[in-house]
Structure formats: structure tokens, C-alpha cells
Enzyme design. Structure first.
Site, PDB file in Angstrom:
ATOM      1  CG  ASP A 177      -1.905  -1.460   1.240  1.00  0.00           C
ATOM      2  OD1 ASP A 177      -2.552  -1.931   0.321  1.00  0.00           O
ATOM      3  OD2 ASP A 177      -1.517  -2.383   2.555  1.00  0.00           O
ATOM      4  CG  HIS A 205      -3.494  -5.508   3.472  1.00  0.00           C
ATOM      5  ND1 HIS A 205      -3.226  -4.892   2.693  1.00  0.00           N
ATOM      6  CD2 HIS A 205      -3.864  -6.344   2.606  1.00  0.00           C
ATOM      7  CE1 HIS A 205      -3.125  -4.839   1.464  1.00  0.00           C
ATOM      8  NE2 HIS A 205      -3.214  -6.206   1.179  1.00  0.00           N
TER       9      HIS A 205
HETATM   10  P1  NAX Z   1      -2.935 -17.781  -3.919  1.00  0.00           P
HETATM   11  O1  NAX Z   1      -3.708 -19.031  -3.304  1.00  0.00           O
HETATM   12  O2  NAX Z   1      -2.015 -18.105  -4.838  1.00  0.00           O
HETATM   13  O3  NAX Z   1      -1.600 -18.417  -3.239  1.00  0.00           O
HETATM   14  C1  NAX Z   1      -1.199 -19.739  -1.982  1.00  0.00           C
HETATM   15  C2  NAX Z   1      -0.660 -20.616  -1.176  1.00  0.00           C
HETATM   16  O4  NAX Z   1      -1.352 -20.091   0.101  1.00  0.00           O
HETATM   17  C3  NAX Z   1      -1.355 -21.756  -2.151  1.00  0.00           C
HETATM   18  O5  NAX Z   1      -0.265 -22.307  -3.223  1.00  0.00           O
HETATM   19  C4  NAX Z   1      -2.267 -22.466  -0.986  1.00  0.00           C
HETATM   20  O6  NAX Z   1      -1.627 -23.961  -0.977  1.00  0.00           O
HETATM   21  C5  NAX Z   1      -1.593 -22.216   0.311  1.00  0.00           C
HETATM   22  N1  NAX Z   1      -1.622 -22.048   1.139  1.00  0.00           N
HETATM   23  C6  NAX Z   1      -3.105 -22.493   1.892  1.00  0.00           C
HETATM   24  N2  NAX Z   1      -3.045 -22.608   3.228  1.00  0.00           N
HETATM   25  C7  NAX Z   1      -2.157 -23.169   3.863  1.00  0.00           C
HETATM   26  C8  NAX Z   1      -1.894 -23.815   4.798  1.00  0.00           C
HETATM   27  N3  NAX Z   1      -2.288 -24.043   5.664  1.00  0.00           N
HETATM   28  N4  NAX Z   1      -0.253 -23.630   4.539  1.00  0.00           N
HETATM   29  C9  NAX Z   1       0.964 -23.549   3.988  1.00  0.00           C
HETATM   30  N5  NAX Z   1       0.309 -23.540   2.624  1.00  0.00           N
HETATM   31  C10 NAX Z   1      -0.717 -23.084   2.455  1.00  0.00           C
HETATM   32  O7  NAX Z   1      -2.187 -16.831  -3.022  1.00  0.00           O
HETATM   33  P2  NAX Z   1      -1.264 -15.717  -3.104  1.00  0.00           P
HETATM   34  O8  NAX Z   1      -2.190 -14.664  -4.069  1.00  0.00           O
HETATM   35  O9  NAX Z   1      -0.066 -16.089  -3.658  1.00  0.00           O
HETATM   36  O10 NAX Z   1      -1.657 -14.601  -2.491  1.00  0.00           O
HETATM   37  C11 NAX Z   1      -1.480 -14.739  -0.958  1.00  0.00           C
HETATM   38  C12 NAX Z   1      -2.159 -14.249   0.788  1.00  0.00           C
HETATM   39  O11 NAX Z   1      -1.177 -13.080   0.781  1.00  0.00           O
HETATM   40  C13 NAX Z   1      -3.543 -14.278   0.247  1.00  0.00           C
HETATM   41  O12 NAX Z   1      -3.785 -14.023   1.920  1.00  0.00           O
HETATM   42  C14 NAX Z   1      -3.703 -12.787  -0.084  1.00  0.00           C
HETATM   43  O13 NAX Z   1      -5.022 -11.607   0.093  1.00  0.00           O
HETATM   44  C15 NAX Z   1      -2.626 -12.410   0.426  1.00  0.00           C
HETATM   45  N6  NAX Z   1      -2.203 -11.121  -0.119  1.00  0.00           N
HETATM   46  C16 NAX Z   1      -1.639  -9.314   0.640  1.00  0.00           C
HETATM   47  C17 NAX Z   1      -0.831  -8.772   0.594  1.00  0.00           C
HETATM   48  C18 NAX Z   1      -0.498  -7.871   2.075  1.00  0.00           C
HETATM   49  O14 NAX Z   1      -0.960  -6.369   1.276  1.00  0.00           O
HETATM   50  N7  NAX Z   1      -0.586  -7.778   3.247  1.00  0.00           N
HETATM   51  C19 NAX Z   1      -0.985  -8.327  -0.972  1.00  0.00           C
HETATM   52  C20 NAX Z   1      -0.940  -9.619  -1.795  1.00  0.00           C
HETATM   53  C21 NAX Z   1      -2.303 -10.232  -1.075  1.00  0.00           C
HETATM   54  O15 NAX Z   1      -3.560  -9.947  -2.125  1.00  0.00           O
END
Ligand code: NAX
Length: 346
Positions: A177, A205
Site C-alpha cells: 500500500d 491492510h
Molecule cells: P495463492 O492462492 O496463489 O497462494 C496461496 C498458497 O497458500 C496456496 O498455494 C495454498 O495451497 C497455500 N496455503 C493455503 N493454506 C495453507 C496452509 N495452511 N499452510 C501453508 N500453505 C497454505 O495466493 P497468493 O496470491 O500467493 O496470496 C497469498 C496471500 O497474500 C493471500 O491471503 C492474499 O490475500 C494475500 N495478499 C496480501 C497482500 C498484502 O499486502 N498484505 C497483498 C497481496 C495479497 O493479496
């Protein structure tokens, strides 16, 4: 669990010849979108510097282990000289064993029909055990950056399960952000983004965050003076930053990934590198009542560091407009905290 030998003929962790011991860095959700950008930047030395060998400890859920195996093969194929070893696992103990940086990216995204409270509870089931595993197995110097959403409250949950880890080791990510806000200000002012400083994200966030343009500077002058358009700053600027994630999903058909990975790198760099004069970094950290924010929330704040210890920037003032915005995001975080109270052990 699989242990991948280091690329480039460096052999296993034990045959690494560098004088510097490898630092263990854990990435959860490592087979996801953000992981796919982030791991290569860490392994190339962009996270901890060009002289610091790294062991990557990658956590995924069982169904994603095949994909993670592929990512580990690609890491091998990059032959990164700094990459001492890559460990892939679905076990918390292995993932956090001896880690100095726990980058908690994996989480369960919000699906249609899911209430925010449901999302908080599902993710509570992930971040509570991860917090406990970090406390039990990580290195004594561990620092934790929570990225997976809702990241402020997920960080709160993880920390509640690791009370022995000091408060100043916990962060959640508001850096994306900050970077978005800096770019918007630079474009509006018609200057390079390097001229924008001290732009901090206050609060959650989420779409209630407050990008504090009032204390930002452009070319060393107050941003409101340089922009000269209070209406734009209070309106379109704030909503553009708040809604940027949604706009990217709309345009790309997928959420921010490379820019999020970039923000993870920037966040860690901003913790381990002294803050430049006249600047600050945005990090969500545990509130101790600064600026009247309720204690114990993980709250986006401007932070400065000497590279070893960090402090919240003191003495900033806010207009009534800004105070109202900060109150809104504070209320949202209080509501989130109340929704997960049962996961906080209190
Ligand atoms: P993806 O859905 O591409 O990848 C998430 C991965 O986490 C998947 O491979 C899934 O298998 C794995 N996963 C789920 N549960 C798990 C667990 N218990 N232990 C280990 N792995 C697990 O999401 P992605 O685009 O990589 O985003 C990841 C996270 O970042 C999401 O929650 C998203 O909302 C968050 N974000 C946060 C941002 C921030 O600024 N704080 C910005 C970007 C993003 O939106």
C-alpha cells in the site's frame, strides 16, 4: 518432506564453503502466486544481501506439494550461488525449524458468500498453529512477517500463540500500500517516485486503510503543498490506494503477486536497513498505545530503524479529517479482533 540439494554444484547445506552461515528463511504458501515471484528474489540475494547464503524452508498444504516440487526444481535450475538448500514440507515443525525469517504468505482466500468473520476464523486455524510452531522451533532471532489476509489480524492470532517471542518481532504487510501510494503521488506531481518520502499507511491492510499524505514529502517539501489539490488527496488519491488490489484483480483476473512479492522484499529490507533521513517505512506492528491507538492491535504505522531496533515515528500531527480516517480503520481492526477473540486465548 523433501530436501533439495543446493544448485550450482554447491552441494548440501553441509558442504557450503562460504564463511557466512546460511540464514533459514521460511515461506508459507510457497507454491502460490506470491511465492512464485518471491522465492527467486530471496534466493538471488535481494532479501538479505549479496553475501548472505540462504536456506529456503517452504511450507505448503498436501495437495499443493506437487506444484511446490516443481517450484523447487526451478530454484535448482537457477543455480543461485547463495542458495544453500531448499526444503519443501507440509509439516510445521520442519518448516519453521531454525528459521530466522518466517514469511507467512499462505492463507485461504475469501470465497463468494463467505463472511469476513468466517474468513477470520478459517485463517485463525492456520495462523494459531503456525505461531505455536514458530515459538517451538524457530531460531532465537526469528522475525515474522504476515502477508496472508486478513494480515493484521492473522498476525495477532499467530502472536497470541507465541507469547514468548518479543512484540517487536511481529509485522504484517502494509508495504504494498505504501508503494502504491508513493507511485500515485509521484505520478500526480510529475516527479520520479524516489522523490516521495514519509508516506505511511495507517491501520488495516484493507479498504479502510489511511495513506497519510499529510505527513508525506515530495522532493523534501510537504506533499499537500506540492500537489496543491487537497480535494484530490482527500478523495481520489485515498480511494485509488485503498481499491488498488481490487482494480488489479479486475484487470488481470488474478490478485497482485509480483508487486506483493516486491513489497515483502521491501518490508524485510526496511527492517534490517537503517531508514534514510527524513523517511519512514510502513509496517503493521503491535500497538502500545501510540497516537491513542488501542493497545494490542496489529496496526499500520510509520516506523524508523537503525537496522537493529525499530521505533514508531513520534510527533506526527493529523488534521481532523485524518483522525476520522484513522478512527474508521481502528474500528475495523477492533471488530476483527473481537471476531477472533476465542483464538487469542483471552
Ligand atoms: P495463492 O492462492 O496463489 O497462494 C496461496 C498458497 O497458500 C496456496 O498455494 C495454498 O495451497 C497455500 N496455503 C493455503 N493454506 C495453507 C496452509 N495452511 N499452510 C501453508 N500453505 C497454505 O495466493 P497468493 O496470491 O500467493 O496470496 C497469498 C496471500 O497474500 C493471500 O491471503 C492474499 O490475500 C494475500 N495478499 C496480501 C497482500 C498484502 O499486502 N498484505 C497483498 C497481496 C495479497 O493479496
Amino acid at each position: 518432506m523433501a530436501i533439495w540439494p543446493a544448485a550450482g554444484g554447491a552441494g548440501s547445506l553441509w558442504t557450503m564453503t562460504s564463511a557466512t552461515s546460511p540464514v533459514h528463511v521460511t515461506v508459507t504458501g510457497a507454491a502460490g502466486q506470491i511465492g512464485y515471484s518471491l522465492l527467486f528474489r530471496i534466493a538471488s540475494g535481494q532479501l538479505l544481501g549479496p553475501d548472505q547464503p540462504i536456506v529456503l524452508r517452504l511450507l505448503e498444504i498436501e495437495p499443493a506439494m506437487g506444484a511446490l516440487h516443481g517450484v523447487a526444481m526451478e530454484l535448482d535450475d537457477c543455480a543461485f550461488p547463495l542458495l544453500a538448500a531448499v526444503e519443501t514440507t507440509s509439516e510445521l515443525k520442519t518448516a519453521f525449524d531454525g528459521t530466522s525469517w518466517a514469511l507467512l504468505v499462505g492463507s485461504v482466500p475469501r470465497k463468494a458468500g463467505m463472511e469476513r468473520g468466517d474468513l477470520l476464523n478459517i485463517n485463525g486455524g492456520i495462523f494459531g498453529p503456525q505461531g505455536a510452531a514458530i515459538a517451538s522451533h524457530a531460531a532465537p532471532d526469528v522475525r515474522v512477517l504476515v502477508v496472508g489476509n486478513p494480515c493484521n489480524t492473522n498476525c495477532l492470532i499467530a502472536r497470541a500463540h507465541a507469547p514468548e517471542i518479543p512484540d517487536d518481532r511481529w509485522f504484517s504487510m502494509t508495504r504494498l500500500d505504501q508503494n502504491r501510494a508513493a507511485s500515485q503521488l509521484a505520478q500526480r506531481a510529475g516527479v520520479p517516485v524516489s522523490e516521495v518520502a514519509s508516506i505511511a499507511i495507517w491501520g488495516n491492510h484493507s479498504s479502510t486503510q489511511f495513506p497519510d499524505f499529510e505527513n508525506a514529502t515530495i522532493g523534501g517539501r510537504p506533499a499537500p503543498e506540492v500537489i496543491g489539490d487537497e480535494g484530490w488527496l482527500r478523495g481520489e488519491f485515498i480511494t485509488t490506494v485503498q481499491q488498488r488490489g481490487a482494480k488489479i484483480i479486475e484487470a488481470r483476473g488474478a490478485s497482485s503477486a509480483a508487486s506483493a512479492a516486491n513489497a515483502v522484499v521491501d518490508s524485510v529490507r526496511s527492517i534490517v536497513t537503517p531508514t534514510a533521513a527524513g523517511d519512514c517505512a510502513s509496517l503493521a506492528v503491535l500497538s502500545h498505545g501510540e497516537y491513542g491507538i488501542p493497545q494490542g492491535l496489529v496496526f499500520g504505522l510509520p516506523v524508523r530503524t537503525d537496522g537493529t531496533s525499530w521505533q514508531v515515528v513520534e510527533g506526527l500531527s493529523h488534521s481532523e479529517f485524518a483522525q476520522q480516517k484513522i478512527a474508521v480503520t481502528t474500528d475495523e481492526l477492533l471488530t476483527e479482533r473481537a471476531a477472533v477473540q476465542s483464538l487469542l486465548g483471552g
